[in-house]
Design an enzyme around this catalytic site. Structure first.
Site, PDB file in Angstrom:
ATOM      1  N   GLU A  48       0.696  -1.168  -0.212  1.00 34.73           N
ATOM      2  CA  GLU A  48      -0.007   0.096  -0.089  1.00 34.73           C
ATOM      3  C   GLU A  48       0.978   1.329   0.071  1.00 34.73           C
ATOM      4  O   GLU A  48       1.603   1.396   0.960  1.00 34.73           O
ATOM      5  CB  GLU A  48      -0.762   0.156   1.197  1.00 34.73           C
ATOM      6  N   PHE A  52      -3.405   3.122   4.737  1.00 36.58           N
ATOM      7  CA  PHE A  52      -3.914   1.853   4.657  1.00 36.58           C
ATOM      8  C   PHE A  52      -5.445   2.084   4.767  1.00 36.58           C
ATOM      9  O   PHE A  52      -6.034   2.651   5.427  1.00 36.58           O
ATOM     10  CB  PHE A  52      -3.233   1.047   5.906  1.00 36.58           C
ATOM     11  N   GLY A  54      -7.676   2.069   1.892  1.00 39.47           N
ATOM     12  CA  GLY A  54      -8.083   2.297   0.801  1.00 39.47           C
ATOM     13  C   GLY A  54      -8.947   3.421   0.623  1.00 39.47           C
ATOM     14  O   GLY A  54      -9.056   4.350   1.359  1.00 39.47           O
ATOM     15  N   CYS A  56     -12.516   3.861  -0.018  1.00 41.77           N
ATOM     16  CA  CYS A  56     -13.884   3.847   0.614  1.00 41.77           C
ATOM     17  C   CYS A  56     -13.980   4.297   2.150  1.00 41.77           C
ATOM     18  O   CYS A  56     -14.336   5.085   2.513  1.00 41.77           O
ATOM     19  CB  CYS A  56     -14.585   2.448   0.832  1.00 41.77           C
ATOM     20  N   HIS A 463     -48.116  -0.080   7.479  1.00 40.46           N
ATOM     21  CA  HIS A 463     -48.779   1.283   7.364  1.00 40.46           C
ATOM     22  C   HIS A 463     -48.424   1.995   8.632  1.00 40.46           C
ATOM     23  O   HIS A 463     -48.692   1.510   9.791  1.00 40.46           O
ATOM     24  CB  HIS A 463     -50.177   1.022   7.093  1.00 40.46           C
TER      25      HIS A 463
HETATM   26  C1  LIG Z   1     -15.792  10.264  -2.750  1.00 36.72           C
HETATM   27  C2  LIG Z   1     -16.044   8.833  -3.214  1.00 36.72           C
HETATM   28  C3  LIG Z   1     -17.274   8.395  -2.484  1.00 36.72           C
HETATM   29  C4  LIG Z   1     -17.704   6.996  -2.729  1.00 36.72           C
HETATM   30  N1  LIG Z   1     -18.868   6.663  -2.402  1.00 36.72           N
HETATM   31  C5  LIG Z   1     -19.232   5.497  -2.524  1.00 36.72           C
HETATM   32  C6  LIG Z   1     -20.429   4.900  -2.079  1.00 36.72           C
HETATM   33  O1  LIG Z   1     -21.160   5.565  -1.254  1.00 36.72           O
HETATM   34  N2  LIG Z   1     -20.865   3.436  -2.269  1.00 36.72           N
HETATM   35  C7  LIG Z   1     -19.829   2.812  -3.081  1.00 36.72           C
HETATM   36  O2  LIG Z   1     -20.264   1.724  -3.268  1.00 36.72           O
HETATM   37  N3  LIG Z   1     -18.874   3.167  -3.468  1.00 36.72           N
HETATM   38  C8  LIG Z   1     -18.546   4.469  -3.278  1.00 36.72           C
HETATM   39  N4  LIG Z   1     -17.219   4.783  -3.654  1.00 36.72           N
HETATM   40  C9  LIG Z   1     -16.605   4.088  -4.651  1.00 36.72           C
HETATM   41  C10 LIG Z   1     -15.582   3.159  -3.642  1.00 36.72           C
HETATM   42  O3  LIG Z   1     -14.878   4.065  -2.786  1.00 36.72           O
HETATM   43  C11 LIG Z   1     -14.909   2.499  -4.561  1.00 36.72           C
HETATM   44  O4  LIG Z   1     -15.509   1.666  -5.700  1.00 36.72           O
HETATM   45  C12 LIG Z   1     -13.949   1.301  -3.765  1.00 36.72           C
HETATM   46  O5  LIG Z   1     -13.427   1.795  -2.746  1.00 36.72           O
HETATM   47  C13 LIG Z   1     -12.848   0.528  -4.456  1.00 36.72           C
HETATM   48  O6  LIG Z   1     -12.283  -0.448  -3.859  1.00 36.72           O
HETATM   49  P1  LIG Z   1     -10.806  -0.844  -4.373  1.00 36.72           P
HETATM   50  O7  LIG Z   1     -10.531  -1.735  -3.506  1.00 36.72           O
HETATM   51  O8  LIG Z   1     -11.197  -1.285  -5.740  1.00 36.72           O
HETATM   52  O9  LIG Z   1      -9.968   0.288  -4.470  1.00 36.72           O
HETATM   53  P2  LIG Z   1      -9.289   1.196  -3.324  1.00 36.72           P
HETATM   54  O10 LIG Z   1     -10.287   1.117  -2.111  1.00 36.72           O
HETATM   55  O11 LIG Z   1      -9.126   2.620  -3.941  1.00 36.72           O
HETATM   56  O12 LIG Z   1      -7.999   0.612  -2.999  1.00 36.72           O
HETATM   57  C14 LIG Z   1      -6.756   0.584  -3.791  1.00 36.72           C
HETATM   58  C15 LIG Z   1      -5.564   1.003  -2.986  1.00 36.72           C
HETATM   59  O13 LIG Z   1      -4.447   0.627  -3.995  1.00 36.72           O
HETATM   60  C16 LIG Z   1      -3.328   1.536  -3.450  1.00 36.72           C
HETATM   61  N5  LIG Z   1      -2.459   1.435  -4.759  1.00 36.72           N
HETATM   62  C17 LIG Z   1      -2.871   1.982  -5.955  1.00 36.72           C
HETATM   63  N6  LIG Z   1      -1.955   1.662  -6.829  1.00 36.72           N
HETATM   64  C18 LIG Z   1      -0.773   1.106  -6.031  1.00 36.72           C
HETATM   65  C19 LIG Z   1       0.261   0.995  -6.365  1.00 36.72           C
HETATM   66  N7  LIG Z   1       0.862   0.851  -7.529  1.00 36.72           N
HETATM   67  N8  LIG Z   1       1.315   0.321  -5.293  1.00 36.72           N
HETATM   68  C20 LIG Z   1       0.778   0.403  -3.956  1.00 36.72           C
HETATM   69  N9  LIG Z   1      -0.381   0.891  -3.665  1.00 36.72           N
HETATM   70  C21 LIG Z   1      -1.344   1.146  -4.772  1.00 36.72           C
HETATM   71  C22 LIG Z   1      -4.274   2.870  -3.413  1.00 36.72           C
HETATM   72  O14 LIG Z   1      -3.402   3.646  -2.707  1.00 36.72           O
HETATM   73  C23 LIG Z   1      -5.515   2.338  -2.573  1.00 36.72           C
HETATM   74  O15 LIG Z   1      -5.338   2.576  -1.164  1.00 36.72           O
HETATM   75  C24 LIG Z   1     -17.075   6.278  -3.635  1.00 36.72           C
HETATM   76  C25 LIG Z   1     -15.588   6.762  -4.042  1.00 36.72           C
HETATM   77  C26 LIG Z   1     -15.490   7.964  -3.944  1.00 36.72           C
HETATM   78  C27 LIG Z   1     -13.984   8.564  -4.587  1.00 36.72           C
END
Ligand SMILES: Cc1cc2nc3c(=O)[nH]c(=O)nc-3n(C[C@H](O)[C@H](O)[C@H](O)COP(=O)(O)OP(=O)(O)OC[C@H]3O[C@@H](n4cnc5c(N)ncnc54)[C@H](O)[C@@H]3O)c2cc1C
Length: 480
Positions: A48, A52, A54, A56, A463
């Site tokens: 990461e 830590f 991500g 969400c 209701h």
């Molecule tokens: C403002 C906002 C509000 C949201 N609200 C909602 C909601 O209400 N409901 C909903 O369903 N979804 C919501 N989402 C979307 C949701 O947050 C994402 O779909 C979800 O977090 C994606 O999860 P993920 O595990 O794919 O990626 P992430 O949670 O983004 O995790 C990816 C991680 O990988 C790390 N990383 C990336 N590249 C590298 C690399 N090369 N080397 C090391 N680390 C790396 C990043 O730093 C990050 O911490 C929202 C998003 C935003 C931006």
């Protein structure tokens, strides 16, 4: 499974054989969803580069909804007089909101999550905190602190998420701008804010800041906000939100400049807008493009998503992907689901599970709220034509059921779309009070293949609770 070895590495040049792990996971959002206890014997490198936990947890779903709670409270105070309850909205204590959201809730969870993964309770996991990128098939360059290292694994899981897309006009202007990453930690509330974008992130922040007393200008490239939603929802949302925000539809920003903390945006209609903060919320870009994927044999789609099959396998053997980096749905509940599937598949490669992308629901926690699942009316009409069937559509106003009437709601409605012959729901779209919760019953009907004619008569509807809007909407559908 391989035992984790501790081959020493020094400096930035690695001269020793790369350390080998069973699994490398890149990203600690949904990537940190490592099922226990199946993974206890598996050696894992968890990488990461940022905070830590991500998107969400740190800069997405959770903190935004906590800000929305404060925004709703501010709005309720302002609107209470219409119910005969008198009070005044004085101000928003931004520091207190930030402390509640970040210092007291979110940051400790992120810190504890990292400490747990680095601690004695997960001895099979080693955490790396430097950027990860491919240097060859199943070989990753990363590191910890000052130490850079190349590591290899039998399986690599890409869970690298997405980032805010920054339009060239913003990037090239050099003006100070915010995204979801830093807007919630802004030092003080601006007086005026320009928000670029008309999707759910833009509209949630517009609700938050306008409710906090900020004058909000929303610049939307297309003719309506939430344009991915059903056309009736998008139109009603745009109409209602435009009462509170200064909305510019069919408009782009052609130039940006900054002087003494004021950002000036020149719009495509030739007018200009001044504000003391600019927020960019014009979509999200998958992070695969920053990982030298070609070196690992991992291919991407033209839109930047990592290519995966229905099992989460990329084009490179032993490399898997999940969540925003590869999914067509940038939603946390989908990333979580894909994580469950991929974590199962990595350990059970002779018994693979498939992603379930049927009936993907979503919600918008703006004002008004939106909850939606399935086809829009336009999609359902096209689908019916292609399949030689026909649809029935009912728009049921929330104000016409008892609880909505008590609310004196004049904006909210439910729109149900069903197959005329089978009674199966094809789409369900809600706007207004409790929309994100109301839609869940329809998600269930669709996933369990229920005939809505049986759903409506086969249960009692409380209701005067708001689900009566679903009951009435179903009763308004017309079947063959
Ligand atoms: C403002 C906002 C509000 C949201 N609200 C909602 C909601 O209400 N409901 C909903 O369903 N979804 C919501 N989402 C979307 C949701 O947050 C994402 O779909 C979800 O977090 C994606 O999860 P993920 O595990 O794919 O990626 P992430 O949670 O983004 O995790 C990816 C991680 O990988 C790390 N990383 C990336 N590249 C590298 C690399 N090369 N080397 C090391 N680390 C790396 C990043 O730093 C990050 O911490 C929202 C998003 C935003 C931006």
């Amino acid at each position: 499974m391989t035992n984790m070895t501790s081959t020493a590495t020094t400096g930035t040049e690695q001269t020793t054989t790369p350390r080998h792990f069973d699994v490398i996971i890149i990203g600690t959002g949904s990537g940190n969803f490592i099922p226990n206890p199946a993974y206890h014997p598996v050696s894992i490198a968890l990488i990461e580069e940022a905070r830590f936990g991500g998107t969400c947890l740190n800069v997405g779903c959770i903190p935004t909804k906590m800000f929305v709670l404060a925004a709703d409270a501010a709005r309720n105070i302002r609107e209470a007089a219409r119910l005969g309850v008198h009070g005044t909205f004085d101000s928003v204590d931004l520091k207190q909101i930030q402390q509640r959201v970040f210092e007291k809730r979110v940051d400790p969870i992120a810190d504890a999550g990292e400490a747990y993964r680095r601690g004695p309770k997960t001895p099979n996991i080693e955490v790396f905190d430097r950027h990860a990128s491919f240097v060859g098939p199943r070989a990753i360059r990363t590191g910890q602190g000052e130490r850079e290292e190349i590591i290899t694994a039998d399986n690599i899981i890409l869970a690298a998420g997405s980032r805010a897309f920054i339009p060239p006009v913003v990037e090239e202007s050099g003006v100070r701008y915010y995204t979801n990453k830093d807007i919630m930690r802004i030092e003080e509330l601006p007086h005026e804010m320009i928000i670029l974008g008309g999707g759910y992130i833009a509209t949630e922040f517009a609700h938050v800041f306008s409710s906090f007393g900020v004058k909000v200008h929303v610049i939307v490239r297309s003719g309506a906000m939430l344009r991915g939603s059903d056309e009736s929802i998008s139109a009603r949302f745009t109409e209602v939100a435009s009462r509170d925000w200064d909305v510019h539809l069919n408009t782009t920003v052609t130039a940006l400049s900054e002087s003494d903390g004021t950002v000036t945006a020149t719009l495509s209609d030739g007018t200009t807008l001044d504000a003391d903060a600019l927020l960019v919320a014009t979509g999200r870009v998958p992070n695969g493009d920053r990982m030298n994927l070609a070196a690992g044999g991992v291919e991407m789609h033209a839109d930047g998503r990592v290519k995966v099959d229905e099992f989460g396998r990329t084009t490179a053997e032993g490399v898997w992907a999940l969540g925003d980096v590869s999914s067509p749905y940038q939603l946390k509940h989908i990333a979580n689901h894909e994580a469950k599937v991929v974590f199962h598949n990595v350990l059970n490669q002779d018994n693979l599970r498939k992603f379930n992308h049927n009936y993907v629901p979503s919600a918008v926690f703006s004002h008004p709220q939106v909850g939606q699942v399935g086809m829009t009316e336009a999609e359902a009409r096209a689908w019916a034509q292609a399949n030689g069937t026909s649809i029935t559509v009912k728009i049921q106003n929330i104000g016409d059921v008892a609880y909505g009437w008590a609310l004196e709601d004049t904006d909210g409605f439910a729109k149900l779309i069903a197959d005329r012959s089978t009674g199966r729901l094809l789409g369900a779209h809600f706007i207004g009070e409790q929309a994100a919760t109301l839609v869940q019953q329809c998600i269930q009907m669709m996933n369990f293949d229920m005939d809505v004619r049986e759903v409506v008569t086969g249960q009692h509807w409380i209701h005067p609770a708001l689900p009566e809007v679903i009951e009435n909407a179903i009763l308004g559908l017309e079947f063959d």
